[in-house]
Design an enzyme around this catalytic site. Sequence first.
Site, mmCIF file in Angstrom:
data_model
loop_
_atom_site.group_PDB
_atom_site.id
_atom_site.type_symbol
_atom_site.label_atom_id
_atom_site.label_comp_id
_atom_site.label_asym_id
_atom_site.label_seq_id
_atom_site.Cartn_x
_atom_site.Cartn_y
_atom_site.Cartn_z
ATOM 1 N N ASP A 1 -7.892 -3.918 -0.587
ATOM 2 C CA ASP A 1 -8.451 -3.981 -1.939
ATOM 3 C C ASP A 1 -8.421 -5.404 -2.493
ATOM 4 O OD1 ASP A 1 -8.901 -1.116 -2.288
ATOM 5 O OD2 ASP A 1 -6.735 -0.943 -2.267
ATOM 6 N N HIS B 1 0.852 -1.186 0.000
ATOM 7 C CA HIS B 1 0.000 0.000 0.000
ATOM 8 C C HIS B 1 0.884 1.232 0.000
ATOM 9 C CE1 HIS B 1 -3.088 2.898 1.251
ATOM 10 N NE2 HIS B 1 -3.984 1.992 0.902
#
Length: 436
Positions: A371, A314
């Site tokens: 995600d 991330h």
Amino acid sequence: MSTSAKQAQRTVTLTFNGTDKILELPILEGTNGNQGIDIRQLFDKTGYIAFDPGFTSTGSCESAITYIDGDRGILLYRGYPIEQLALHSDFMETSYLLLRGHLPSRDEKQAFEQRIVRHTMVHEQLRGFYQGFRRDAHPMAIMVGVVGALSAFYHDSLDINDPEQRDIASYRLIAKMPTLAAMAYKYSIGQPFIYPKNNLGLVENFLHMMFAVPCEEYILNPVLVKAMDRILLLHADHEQNASTSTVRLAGSSRANPFACIASGIAALWGPAHGGANEAVLSMLVQIGHKSNIKEYVAKAKDKNDPFRLMGFGHRVYKNYDPRANVMRDTCHEVLASLGIDDPMLELAVELERIALEDPYFIEKKLYPNVDFYSGIILRAMGIPTSMFTVIFAMARTVGWIAQWMEMIQDPSQKIGRPRQLYIGPEARDYVSKDLR
């Protein structure tokens, strides 16, 4: 939490080469995290501007809503760790927390949910807006248009200087977003719109409006309701990201709240921001089968190969995404409940296993992020990838509204007006067409 950054006794001294100019800039301290250098007097005192493309070193506001420590994997909503909220709270309670700054009592939560459920219907004439879109229009294109159009229907909640009207607008946006999202989906597949029911909560209503049809009753699966609730809760706010900053910038012009949220949806639509879980599914399609994973993992490790594994690591979280562990458990609960025989989901589970065991991924801290898991969950629930970012927008609406309301009430708030370094031609005279 403090409502205003404290000015420390310390200062930073700015000097200019070849001159005797010296400027003392105060240091500001927040509750947690970054300290700031107050450069508000920089231009007036020196004629210079700070140059910071992407604003990655620039604090645009003070906020008491969300705190992120990417190095330590921390995400707090109003001081509460996201893991605790995901396990013990729900989306509606967390929405109240983000908007009001404290967890509600039982009566406050019940009253809040009642207010939301009474605003889930949309103006009947708004249904006609959908007919103006092509059947294959992307749902996010529809959402940008219809959310902005809400300001044409609800004139009684446009005065941003009236706290009561701000509250009404916030209830309407939170309540109507699932309805508008489900209508966009139904329109894309040619099914009739399903009205919301006042005996259902926000998440149950959304799933009902997405999947029910007039000819038979839709039975809600509690595992899927819980999964969707967690997806919304975990995506409700994420500090000053691109879409949130867009909402604040639009709001700084005193635009109405419906227009501001529409601007946030437009920013979220960008694949570098809200399309990450769509990219995960596209990657899985590219890999094709779990027998190909070894080949693609090798490609991902090759610096000279353009292939990248989506949904791992991330930009903000350099350690682990604190939302991912909760989402991982939810993902496996959903897959176990549905018992789906889907090669794509089998591929995803195997890829997750390898990433959690492979020394390369562990060393580089490329853990599966929120995600990765949310994309798998939404696919398992039968939601098309084109709707993934719409659901993200539905969740983030609460955070956008909280940030917008905080900005409106900030006495130091000014209209956003970034400066630039001009690199175009110097002044030149116009030349007539005959002499060019």
